[in-house]
Design a protein around this motif. Structure first.
Motif, PDB file in Angstrom:
ATOM      1  N   ARG A   1      23.227   5.440  -4.753  1.00 50.40           N
ATOM      2  CA  ARG A   1      23.165   6.894  -4.539  1.00 50.40           C
ATOM      3  C   ARG A   1      24.249   7.610  -5.348  1.00 50.40           C
ATOM      4  O   ARG A   1      24.028   8.689  -5.881  1.00 50.40           O
ATOM      5  CB  ARG A   1      23.313   7.232  -3.054  1.00 50.40           C
ATOM      6  N   ALA A   2      25.443   6.991  -5.417  1.00 51.86           N
ATOM      7  CA  ALA A   2      26.537   7.604  -6.178  1.00 51.86           C
ATOM      8  C   ALA A   2      26.266   7.557  -7.681  1.00 51.86           C
ATOM      9  O   ALA A   2      26.759   8.405  -8.428  1.00 51.86           O
ATOM     10  CB  ALA A   2      27.845   6.895  -5.857  1.00 51.86           C
ATOM     11  N   LEU A   3      25.496   6.578  -8.134  1.00 44.61           N
ATOM     12  CA  LEU A   3      25.253   6.400  -9.566  1.00 44.61           C
ATOM     13  C   LEU A   3      24.086   7.213 -10.117  1.00 44.61           C
ATOM     14  O   LEU A   3      24.048   7.495 -11.316  1.00 44.61           O
ATOM     15  CB  LEU A   3      24.994   4.920  -9.863  1.00 44.61           C
ATOM     16  N   LEU A   4      23.142   7.587  -9.268  1.00 51.19           N
ATOM     17  CA  LEU A   4      21.947   8.276  -9.744  1.00 51.19           C
ATOM     18  C   LEU A   4      22.302   9.550 -10.509  1.00 51.19           C
ATOM     19  O   LEU A   4      23.141  10.339 -10.089  1.00 51.19           O
ATOM     20  CB  LEU A   4      21.009   8.607  -8.582  1.00 51.19           C
TER      21      LEU A   4
ATOM     22  N   GLU B   1      20.972   0.703 -19.335  1.00 48.67           N
ATOM     23  CA  GLU B   1      19.940   0.057 -20.133  1.00 48.67           C
ATOM     24  C   GLU B   1      18.630   0.010 -19.353  1.00 48.67           C
ATOM     25  O   GLU B   1      18.618  -0.283 -18.154  1.00 48.67           O
ATOM     26  CB  GLU B   1      20.382  -1.374 -20.471  1.00 48.67           C
ATOM     27  N   TYR B   2      17.559   0.315 -20.032  1.00 46.71           N
ATOM     28  CA  TYR B   2      16.221   0.206 -19.457  1.00 46.71           C
ATOM     29  C   TYR B   2      15.473  -0.844 -20.272  1.00 46.71           C
ATOM     30  O   TYR B   2      15.471  -0.807 -21.492  1.00 46.71           O
ATOM     31  CB  TYR B   2      15.474   1.542 -19.532  1.00 46.71           C
ATOM     32  N   ILE B   3      14.832  -1.758 -19.571  1.00 45.12           N
ATOM     33  CA  ILE B   3      14.122  -2.832 -20.255  1.00 45.12           C
ATOM     34  C   ILE B   3      12.646  -2.487 -20.308  1.00 45.12           C
ATOM     35  O   ILE B   3      12.023  -2.179 -19.292  1.00 45.12           O
ATOM     36  CB  ILE B   3      14.350  -4.169 -19.535  1.00 45.12           C
ATOM     37  N   GLU B   4      12.100  -2.523 -21.525  1.00 42.34           N
ATOM     38  CA  GLU B   4      10.663  -2.262 -21.717  1.00 42.34           C
ATOM     39  C   GLU B   4       9.849  -3.382 -21.086  1.00 42.34           C
ATOM     40  O   GLU B   4      10.190  -4.560 -21.202  1.00 42.34           O
ATOM     41  CB  GLU B   4      10.330  -2.202 -23.209  1.00 42.34           C
TER      42      GLU B   4
ATOM     43  N   VAL C   1      21.219   7.570 -15.256  1.00 46.61           N
ATOM     44  CA  VAL C   1      20.844   6.472 -14.363  1.00 46.61           C
ATOM     45  C   VAL C   1      19.703   6.925 -13.467  1.00 46.61           C
ATOM     46  O   VAL C   1      19.817   7.929 -12.764  1.00 46.61           O
ATOM     47  CB  VAL C   1      22.040   6.026 -13.495  1.00 46.61           C
ATOM     48  N   PHE C   2      18.611   6.176 -13.526  1.00 47.24           N
ATOM     49  CA  PHE C   2      17.466   6.392 -12.654  1.00 47.24           C
ATOM     50  C   PHE C   2      17.033   5.039 -12.097  1.00 47.24           C
ATOM     51  O   PHE C   2      17.591   3.998 -12.447  1.00 47.24           O
ATOM     52  CB  PHE C   2      16.302   7.048 -13.407  1.00 47.24           C
ATOM     53  N   PHE C   3      15.991   5.064 -11.275  1.00 50.59           N
ATOM     54  CA  PHE C   3      15.446   3.855 -10.682  1.00 50.59           C
ATOM     55  C   PHE C   3      15.056   2.863 -11.770  1.00 50.59           C
ATOM     56  O   PHE C   3      14.452   3.222 -12.770  1.00 50.59           O
ATOM     57  CB  PHE C   3      14.217   4.203  -9.833  1.00 50.59           C
ATOM     58  N   GLY C   4      15.410   1.598 -11.585  1.00 47.12           N
ATOM     59  CA  GLY C   4      15.052   0.543 -12.533  1.00 47.12           C
ATOM     60  C   GLY C   4      16.072   0.299 -13.624  1.00 47.12           C
ATOM     61  O   GLY C   4      15.915  -0.620 -14.425  1.00 47.12           O
TER      62      GLY C   4
ATOM     63  N   GLU D   1       0.826  -1.200   0.000  1.00 49.51           N
ATOM     64  CA  GLU D   1       0.000   0.000   0.000  1.00 49.51           C
ATOM     65  C   GLU D   1       0.868   1.261   0.000  1.00 49.51           C
ATOM     66  O   GLU D   1       0.528   2.253  -0.640  1.00 49.51           O
ATOM     67  CB  GLU D   1      -0.898  -0.013   1.243  1.00 49.51           C
ATOM     68  N   ALA D   2       2.000   1.216   0.685  1.00 49.95           N
ATOM     69  CA  ALA D   2       2.864   2.396   0.819  1.00 49.95           C
ATOM     70  C   ALA D   2       3.789   2.595  -0.384  1.00 49.95           C
ATOM     71  O   ALA D   2       4.259   3.706  -0.611  1.00 49.95           O
ATOM     72  CB  ALA D   2       3.701   2.277   2.088  1.00 49.95           C
ATOM     73  N   CYS D   3       4.045   1.542  -1.140  1.00 48.72           N
ATOM     74  CA  CYS D   3       5.014   1.624  -2.236  1.00 48.72           C
ATOM     75  C   CYS D   3       4.417   2.267  -3.480  1.00 48.72           C
ATOM     76  O   CYS D   3       3.234   2.128  -3.769  1.00 48.72           O
ATOM     77  CB  CYS D   3       5.525   0.236  -2.606  1.00 48.72           C
ATOM     78  N   THR D   4       5.287   2.915  -4.208  1.00 50.03           N
ATOM     79  CA  THR D   4       4.939   3.472  -5.511  1.00 50.03           C
ATOM     80  C   THR D   4       5.545   2.561  -6.564  1.00 50.03           C
ATOM     81  O   THR D   4       6.759   2.376  -6.597  1.00 50.03           O
ATOM     82  CB  THR D   4       5.516   4.892  -5.666  1.00 50.03           C
ATOM     83  N   VAL D   5       4.713   1.991  -7.412  1.00 53.41           N
ATOM     84  CA  VAL D   5       5.185   1.086  -8.450  1.00 53.41           C
ATOM     85  C   VAL D   5       5.690   1.923  -9.624  1.00 53.41           C
ATOM     86  O   VAL D   5       4.955   2.725 -10.188  1.00 53.41           O
ATOM     87  CB  VAL D   5       4.073   0.126  -8.914  1.00 53.41           C
ATOM     88  N   VAL D   6       6.965   1.725  -9.956  1.00 52.64           N
ATOM     89  CA  VAL D   6       7.567   2.431 -11.084  1.00 52.64           C
ATOM     90  C   VAL D   6       7.507   1.487 -12.270  1.00 52.64           C
ATOM     91  O   VAL D   6       8.273   0.529 -12.364  1.00 52.64           O
ATOM     92  CB  VAL D   6       9.019   2.845 -10.773  1.00 52.64           C
ATOM     93  N   ASP D   7       6.591   1.758 -13.187  1.00 51.49           N
ATOM     94  CA  ASP D   7       6.403   0.867 -14.321  1.00 51.49           C
ATOM     95  C   ASP D   7       6.663   1.558 -15.658  1.00 51.49           C
ATOM     96  O   ASP D   7       6.378   1.007 -16.704  1.00 51.49           O
ATOM     97  CB  ASP D   7       5.003   0.256 -14.307  1.00 51.49           C
ATOM     98  N   ARG D   8       7.202   2.765 -15.596  1.00 50.67           N
ATOM     99  CA  ARG D   8       7.523   3.493 -16.825  1.00 50.67           C
ATOM    100  C   ARG D   8       9.023   3.729 -16.905  1.00 50.67           C
ATOM    101  O   ARG D   8       9.697   3.886 -15.893  1.00 50.67           O
ATOM    102  CB  ARG D   8       6.825   4.852 -16.854  1.00 50.67           C
ATOM    103  N   ILE D   9       9.504   3.787 -18.112  1.00 50.36           N
ATOM    104  CA  ILE D   9      10.911   4.107 -18.354  1.00 50.36           C
ATOM    105  C   ILE D   9      11.033   5.623 -18.423  1.00 50.36           C
ATOM    106  O   ILE D   9      10.178   6.285 -19.016  1.00 50.36           O
ATOM    107  CB  ILE D   9      11.384   3.440 -19.658  1.00 50.36           C
ATOM    108  N   PRO D  10      12.089   6.184 -17.823  1.00 48.15           N
ATOM    109  CA  PRO D  10      12.220   7.643 -17.851  1.00 48.15           C
ATOM    110  C   PRO D  10      12.424   8.162 -19.280  1.00 48.15           C
ATOM    111  O   PRO D  10      12.917   7.449 -20.157  1.00 48.15           O
ATOM    112  CB  PRO D  10      13.442   7.920 -16.983  1.00 48.15           C
ATOM    113  N   ASN D  11      12.047   9.406 -19.494  1.00 54.24           N
ATOM    114  CA  ASN D  11      12.208  10.019 -20.811  1.00 54.24           C
ATOM    115  C   ASN D  11      13.675  10.159 -21.188  1.00 54.24           C
ATOM    116  O   ASN D  11      14.039   9.976 -22.341  1.00 54.24           O
ATOM    117  CB  ASN D  11      11.514  11.379 -20.852  1.00 54.24           C
ATOM    118  N   ASP D  12      14.518  10.520 -20.219  1.00 49.80           N
ATOM    119  CA  ASP D  12      15.951  10.686 -20.459  1.00 49.80           C
ATOM    120  C   ASP D  12      16.662   9.376 -20.135  1.00 49.80           C
ATOM    121  O   ASP D  12      17.008   9.113 -18.994  1.00 49.80           O
ATOM    122  CB  ASP D  12      16.501  11.828 -19.602  1.00 49.80           C
ATOM    123  N   ARG D  13      16.873   8.556 -21.142  1.00 51.75           N
ATOM    124  CA  ARG D  13      17.485   7.238 -20.924  1.00 51.75           C
ATOM    125  C   ARG D  13      19.000   7.287 -20.900  1.00 51.75           C
ATOM    126  O   ARG D  13      19.651   6.259 -20.764  1.00 51.75           O
ATOM    127  CB  ARG D  13      17.023   6.268 -22.012  1.00 51.75           C
ATOM    128  N   SER D  14      19.575   8.458 -21.024  1.00 51.24           N
ATOM    129  CA  SER D  14      21.030   8.573 -21.015  1.00 51.24           C
ATOM    130  C   SER D  14      21.568   8.685 -19.589  1.00 51.24           C
ATOM    131  O   SER D  14      22.776   8.625 -19.384  1.00 51.24           O
ATOM    132  CB  SER D  14      21.474   9.792 -21.831  1.00 51.24           C
TER     133      SER D  14
END
Length: 169
Positions: free
Chosen positions: A135-138, A163-166, A94-97, A79-92
């Motif tokens: 944290r260092a990679l984000l 790499e982001y996997i669809e 490092v973001f979550f996932g 209930e508390a978690c936010t499901v990240v199911d989209r790939i970020p627009n800027d794929r160049s």
């Protein structure tokens, strides 16, 4: 000497779609399959008479408490978690996932995926978004050098690939 332990740092409230599905399937298994089985075994053990010396009854009740505790945790956490199911627009960057490949000075490469803290036991190459490495990679880009401090040691890595996997639903 007291038993007081300070509370642990709060976990990030992000989880990937795959991680959320695994936690949900664990919740369904515990509630729909495991708990009814244990309840039946406790009922049978209770029918045998004296419960104070009945090891099967005592163990079954302990199992039920553990299952109920885990079910409550999973319900609250999902209930508390936010499901990240989209790939970020800027794929160049490092973001979550993201799946990232790091190379050290000896040209040894290692591949990781940045995920939520609840997903670490599902895959050996997952690292938590709360970890010092993540944290260092984000927000870093391919080709950048990253200084990572772990347990008092500093090491320089080169960020080789992002790499982001669809997700296919």
């Amino acid at each position: 000497m007291s038993r007081y332990r300070p509370p642990s740092a709060p976990k990030s409230a992000y989880i990937t779609k795959e991680g959320a599905d695994k936690l949900l399937s664990e919740l369904k298994y515990l509630w729909k399959e495991k708990r009814p089985q244990v309840t039946d075994s406790v009922r049978e053990a209770a029918a045998q008479g004296d419960r104070s010396e009945n090891a099967e009854y005592i163990y079954g009740k302990k199992q039920l408490r553990e299952i109920d505790r885990r079910v409550r945790y999973l319900e609250k956490r999902l209930e508390a978690c936010t499901v990240v199911d989209r790939i970020p627009n800027d794929r160049s960057k490092v973001f979550f996932g993201a799946w990232i490949t790091l190379e050290d000075e000896q040209e040894n490469s290692k591949r990781y995926r940045i995920v939520g803290p609840d997903e670490l036991d599902h895959h050996p190459d997952y690292i938590s978004i709360d970890s010092p490495v993540a944290r260092a990679l984000l927000k870093k880009e391919e080709g950048e050098e990253v200084l990572i401090r772990v347990e008092g040691k500093e090491k320089i890595y080169s960020l080789e690939d992002i790499e982001y996997i669809e997700l296919t639903v």
